[in-house]
Design an enzyme around this catalytic site. Structure first.
Site, PDB file in Angstrom:
ATOM      1  N   GLY A   1      12.401  -2.518  -0.465  1.00 38.54           N
ATOM      2  CA  GLY A   1      12.425  -3.738  -1.286  1.00 38.54           C
ATOM      3  C   GLY A   1      13.837  -4.300  -1.411  1.00 38.54           C
ATOM      4  O   GLY A   1      14.054  -5.509  -1.267  1.00 38.54           O
TER       5      GLY A   1
ATOM      6  N   ASN B   1      -0.977   5.980  -3.396  1.00 36.14           N
ATOM      7  CA  ASN B   1      -0.710   4.587  -3.039  1.00 36.14           C
ATOM      8  C   ASN B   1      -1.953   3.694  -3.136  1.00 36.14           C
ATOM      9  O   ASN B   1      -1.840   2.488  -3.352  1.00 36.14           O
ATOM     10  CB  ASN B   1      -0.068   4.514  -1.652  1.00 36.14           C
ATOM     11  CG  ASN B   1       1.385   4.992  -1.699  1.00 36.14           C
ATOM     12  OD1 ASN B   1       1.933   5.213  -2.778  1.00 36.14           O
ATOM     13  ND2 ASN B   1       2.006   5.157  -0.539  1.00 36.14           N
TER      14      ASN B   1
ATOM     15  N   HIS C   1      -0.767   2.752  12.590  1.00 34.33           N
ATOM     16  CA  HIS C   1       0.622   3.179  12.417  1.00 34.33           C
ATOM     17  C   HIS C   1       0.594   4.659  12.053  1.00 34.33           C
ATOM     18  O   HIS C   1       0.474   5.029  10.908  1.00 34.33           O
ATOM     19  CB  HIS C   1       1.272   2.372  11.291  1.00 34.33           C
ATOM     20  CG  HIS C   1       2.689   2.738  11.027  1.00 34.33           C
ATOM     21  ND1 HIS C   1       3.671   2.644  11.980  1.00 34.33           N
ATOM     22  CD2 HIS C   1       3.300   3.179   9.909  1.00 34.33           C
ATOM     23  CE1 HIS C   1       4.823   3.020  11.451  1.00 34.33           C
ATOM     24  NE2 HIS C   1       4.620   3.354  10.189  1.00 34.33           N
TER      25      HIS C   1
ATOM     26  N   THR D   1       3.316  -0.627   2.553  1.00 32.18           N
ATOM     27  CA  THR D   1       3.008   0.676   1.958  1.00 32.18           C
ATOM     28  C   THR D   1       2.104   1.506   2.876  1.00 32.18           C
ATOM     29  O   THR D   1       1.136   0.995   3.442  1.00 32.18           O
ATOM     30  CB  THR D   1       2.335   0.452   0.582  1.00 32.18           C
ATOM     31  OG1 THR D   1       3.217  -0.304  -0.238  1.00 32.18           O
ATOM     32  CG2 THR D   1       2.013   1.769  -0.097  1.00 32.18           C
TER      33      THR D   1
HETATM   34  P1  A3D Z   1      10.820   3.710  -2.484  1.00 31.29           P
HETATM   35  O1  A3D Z   1      12.281   3.557  -2.285  1.00 31.29           O
HETATM   36  O2  A3D Z   1      10.324   4.909  -3.213  1.00 31.29           O
HETATM   37  O3  A3D Z   1      10.287   2.393  -3.214  1.00 31.29           O
HETATM   38  C1  A3D Z   1       8.982   2.276  -3.698  1.00 31.29           C
HETATM   39  C2  A3D Z   1       9.061   1.528  -5.015  1.00 31.29           C
HETATM   40  O4  A3D Z   1       7.731   1.309  -5.467  1.00 31.29           O
HETATM   41  C3  A3D Z   1       9.814   2.291  -6.125  1.00 31.29           C
HETATM   42  O5  A3D Z   1      10.886   1.512  -6.598  1.00 31.29           O
HETATM   43  C4  A3D Z   1       8.741   2.513  -7.185  1.00 31.29           C
HETATM   44  O6  A3D Z   1       9.238   2.422  -8.516  1.00 31.29           O
HETATM   45  C5  A3D Z   1       7.781   1.369  -6.886  1.00 31.29           C
HETATM   46  N1  A3D Z   1       6.452   1.564  -7.407  1.00 31.29           N
HETATM   47  C6  A3D Z   1       5.736   2.716  -7.526  1.00 31.29           C
HETATM   48  N2  A3D Z   1       4.546   2.469  -8.087  1.00 31.29           N
HETATM   49  C7  A3D Z   1       4.498   1.132  -8.339  1.00 31.29           C
HETATM   50  C8  A3D Z   1       3.522   0.282  -8.916  1.00 31.29           C
HETATM   51  N3  A3D Z   1       2.367   0.759  -9.349  1.00 31.29           N
HETATM   52  N4  A3D Z   1       3.812  -1.029  -8.990  1.00 31.29           N
HETATM   53  C9  A3D Z   1       4.998  -1.522  -8.557  1.00 31.29           C
HETATM   54  N5  A3D Z   1       5.960  -0.762  -8.015  1.00 31.29           N
HETATM   55  C10 A3D Z   1       5.707   0.552  -7.902  1.00 31.29           C
HETATM   56  O7  A3D Z   1      10.046   3.668  -1.079  1.00 31.29           O
HETATM   57  P2  A3D Z   1      10.437   2.804   0.225  1.00 31.29           P
HETATM   58  O8  A3D Z   1      10.854   1.446  -0.178  1.00 31.29           O
HETATM   59  O9  A3D Z   1      11.311   3.625   1.094  1.00 31.29           O
HETATM   60  O10 A3D Z   1       9.000   2.769   0.952  1.00 31.29           O
HETATM   61  C11 A3D Z   1       7.946   2.014   0.399  1.00 31.29           C
HETATM   62  C12 A3D Z   1       6.641   2.260   1.157  1.00 31.29           C
HETATM   63  O11 A3D Z   1       6.763   1.799   2.498  1.00 31.29           O
HETATM   64  C13 A3D Z   1       6.212   3.730   1.260  1.00 31.29           C
HETATM   65  O12 A3D Z   1       4.821   3.829   1.045  1.00 31.29           O
HETATM   66  C14 A3D Z   1       6.556   4.094   2.686  1.00 31.29           C
HETATM   67  O13 A3D Z   1       5.754   5.147   3.193  1.00 31.29           O
HETATM   68  C15 A3D Z   1       6.256   2.800   3.386  1.00 31.29           C
HETATM   69  N6  A3D Z   1       6.860   2.624   4.708  1.00 31.29           N
HETATM   70  C16 A3D Z   1       6.096   2.022   5.653  1.00 31.29           C
HETATM   71  C17 A3D Z   1       6.602   1.818   6.908  1.00 31.29           C
HETATM   72  C18 A3D Z   1       5.752   1.155   7.949  1.00 31.29           C
HETATM   73  O14 A3D Z   1       6.190   0.961   9.051  1.00 31.29           O
HETATM   74  C19 A3D Z   1       4.413   0.753   7.635  1.00 31.29           C
HETATM   75  C20 A3D Z   1       7.907   2.228   7.220  1.00 31.29           C
HETATM   76  C21 A3D Z   1       8.654   2.832   6.237  1.00 31.29           C
HETATM   77  C22 A3D Z   1       8.124   3.033   4.964  1.00 31.29           C
END
Ligand code: A3D
Length: 320
Positions: free
Chosen positions: A15, A96, A176, A120
């Site tokens: 984000g 999730n 994926h 996600t």
């Molecule tokens: P992270 O840095 O943990 O950020 C996730 C955010 O979501 C945190 O700030 C949490 O507080 C917030 N969160 C948790 N629950 C809620 C909710 N109910 N409502 C709103 N916000 C919430 O994770 P990230 O940014 O590294 O990764 C995010 C997601 O992307 C994860 O599920 C990863 O597995 C996924 N991801 C996908 C890919 C693809 O290529 C598809 C690649 C990398 C990561």
């Protein structure tokens, strides 16, 4: 003309990077949302304070209330939990899925006209559930994975062949996950298919197989190195490319997890396929010809996505 509004639902590692990239590219004003108090506000303020140095004009704000995303043109969803070493993407499903239900309700209420890009994991099942929970049109809800997977493939190929990443195109189909299907026949260096490059002696079939496997394991390689979470720079860049294609009606041809309605003999599911992304969202799903082996790999990948969808339905029976 008013600036476009981009809502980032989840203000963690991806984000924050999304907000930074969208600001640098002046894609619009940015609202960061998260349940963690202070995180979206702090990141938004920090990035806004880089504006004078970088020379971008964008209003950034952070919020813990969905009302802040009202009227967003694009929502990019990263809310949830990422992988830690030893975890598969599928281990994230239970947690999730509940997050997708909340996010879907928030988007339905405040940004029903948005183009929604889900990141996600486990991606193909989460974007499918998010579309159902939000009730938004299927062509306006899409998953980001293929752009990232093909970018990883392109990186490794460019390194191997000692050519610019700009001249390498790559095609990755399917879900994926470990069953994703990188397609050498449709991946090229300046238009020359990888299968021809093998014949021309640029690399052996075995070496190409190793590169394909590294692409499949690309996410795990980074999780193993970082130890605290998963990749975020390349995933964010990939989603921004999709958002830009929509906002600028570029009609980019990008591999995305799109809803299928008969294409590839499948319906009511999301899986990675080449799509045209423009002002209408997913304007077209491109059906490419698959040979026997490619089709078998694609089917295996589709079956693993279907397994995840069934697991979701076990947890949330309203997902029929
Ligand atoms: P992270 O840095 O943990 O950020 C996730 C955010 O979501 C945190 O700030 C949490 O507080 C917030 N969160 C948790 N629950 C809620 C909710 N109910 N409502 C709103 N916000 C919430 O994770 P990230 O940014 O590294 O990764 C995010 C997601 O992307 C994860 O599920 C990863 O597995 C996924 N991801 C996908 C890919 C693809 O290529 C598809 C690649 C990398 C990561």
């Amino acid at each position: 003309m008013a600036r476009r509004k981009i809502a980032l639902i989840g203000s963690g590692m991806i984000g924050g990077t999304l907000a930074h990239l969208a600001s640098l590219k002046e894609l619009g004003d940015i609202v960061m949302f998260d349940i963690a108090e202070g995180t979206p506000q702090g990141k938004a303020l920090d990035i806004a304070e880089s504006g004078p140095v970088e020379g971008f004009d964008a209003r950034l704000s952070g919020a813990n209330d969905y009302a802040a995303i009202e009227g967003a043109d694009v929502c990019i969803v990263t809310a949830g939990v990422p992988r830690k070493p030893g975890m598969s993407r599928d281990d994230l499903l239970g947690t999730n899925l509940k997050v997708m239900e909340q996010v879907g309700a928030g988007i339905a209420k405040y940004a029903p006209n948005a183009f929604v890009i889900c990141i996600t994991n486990p991606l193909d099942a989460m974007v499918w559930a998010l579309q159902k929970f939000s009730g938004l049109p299927k062509e306006k809800v899409v998953g980001m994975a293929g752009v990232l997977d093909s970018s990883r493939f392109r990186t490794f190929l460019a390194e191997e062949f000692k050519v610019s990443v700009e001249d390498v195109t790559a095609f990755v189909l399917g879900g994926h996950g470990d069953t994703m299907v990188p397609l050498p026949r449709y991946s090229t260096v300046a238009g020359i298919p990888l299968t021809d490059l093998v014949k021309m002696g640029w690399c052996s079939n075995e070496r190409l197989g190793e590169i394909i496997q590294r692409t499949r394991d690309g996410g795990a390689e980074i999780v193993g190195l970082l130890k605290t979470g998963s990749a975020y720079y390349a995933p964010a860049a990939s989603a921004i490319e999709m958002a830009e294609a929509y906002l600028k009606d570029k009609k980019r041809v990008l591999p995305c997890a799109a809803n299928l309605s008969g294409q590839y003999g499948l319906s009511d599911m999301y899986v990675g396929v080449p799509c045209v992304i423009g002002e209408g969202g997913v304007e077209r799903v491109i059906e490419i010809d698959l040979d026997g082996d490619e089709k078998a790999q694609f089917d295996k990948s589709v079956n693993s996505v279907k397994g995840l969808m069934e697991a979701c339905q076990g947890i949330a029976p309203n997902l029929k």
